[in-house]
Scaffold this active site. Sequence first.
Site, PDB file in Angstrom:
ATOM      1  N   HIS A  75       0.848  -1.186   0.000  1.00 59.79           N
ATOM      2  CA  HIS A  75       0.000   0.000   0.000  1.00 59.79           C
ATOM      3  C   HIS A  75       0.884   1.237   0.000  1.00 59.79           C
ATOM      4  O   HIS A  75       2.080   1.171   0.278  1.00 59.79           O
ATOM      5  CB  HIS A  75      -0.919  -0.004   1.225  1.00 59.79           C
ATOM      6  CG  HIS A  75      -0.180   0.084   2.522  1.00 59.79           C
ATOM      7  ND1 HIS A  75       0.415  -1.018   3.103  1.00 59.79           N
ATOM      8  CD2 HIS A  75       0.084   1.132   3.338  1.00 59.79           C
ATOM      9  CE1 HIS A  75       1.013  -0.641   4.217  1.00 59.79           C
ATOM     10  NE2 HIS A  75       0.828   0.656   4.380  1.00 59.79           N
ATOM     11  N   CYS A  93      -8.030   2.701  -6.130  1.00 58.50           N
ATOM     12  CA  CYS A  93      -8.155   1.251  -5.987  1.00 58.50           C
ATOM     13  C   CYS A  93      -6.945   0.649  -6.702  1.00 58.50           C
ATOM     14  O   CYS A  93      -5.896   1.289  -6.779  1.00 58.50           O
ATOM     15  CB  CYS A  93      -9.492   0.745  -6.537  1.00 58.50           C
ATOM     16  SG  CYS A  93      -9.809   1.184  -8.255  1.00 58.50           S
TER      17      CYS A  93
END
Length: 278
Positions: free
Chosen positions: A36, A71
Amino acid sequence: MAEDDRISVDALSAFFSHDSTCIIDVRDEDFDVGGHIPGARHCPSDSFAAGVGYLAREFEGDAPDTVVIHCQYSQVRGPACAQLLRAHTPHRPYQIRVLDGGFAAWNAKYGGRGGSSGFIAHVDATPRSKSTLQKFLAEVACDRGLACSGALNCMHCVDMQAADTLICWESVDAYRVSIHAADAHEHQVLYLSETAFLAHQSSHSGSESLEAIPLVQWLSANRSTLGASLELLSDDGSVEFQQFCKAFGGVGALLRHNVVLGRPPHETDSPEASDSDF
């Protein structure tokens, strides 16, 4: 979606140094396993609609300059969640942008563990501590299980790779103490206040060797291997800072997912190992 609603990974990386930016990762999967963006908040798209009102209210009290949503590829889920947030914040003073190419584009440039190997040092140096502290206090108030406090709990979460951001007062009274037994290959790690460490040192067995280092010093020296971003706080006199130190011991963490905080295997039942010692 208009082109100016998108932001490139290069533009986002520049924002870390001069802008108050909130990054929201709406992927439903792979936030931990796939990596991430450092500092990103995980708000899965499948529950985003239910929580968007909370986000809107949070930003009313602590508005960033820019909210960046993404996303995996920012083709469907990211733009849809951005539109939901726009609909709930018609009078917002901040921009809502979608990361062009999503996490895949970021990872292609700054890839590595946590999606940050080429970027983590830059992120750690950015002056975002107050915003991070406010997020920590908000998470505690929400009681969603995405924040923990105390050196013992926080370091347990770091060991489990569950901590996203570690927050620590730069003068916190906490030591990382390694205890090595002469007749064993394993060693024990405790997190103690200075008083507790001195008491332990005066009573420890002669067959043990102790190595103590201030927690802040150890974290700074090992920040590249923590698997979490590190933010050191100085005393700015704010109410938030005073609350963080008095109520939470000056050490806290924002988590990637809920963690059941039991007693780590290396922790003993002795009072020196208690998280309340600092």
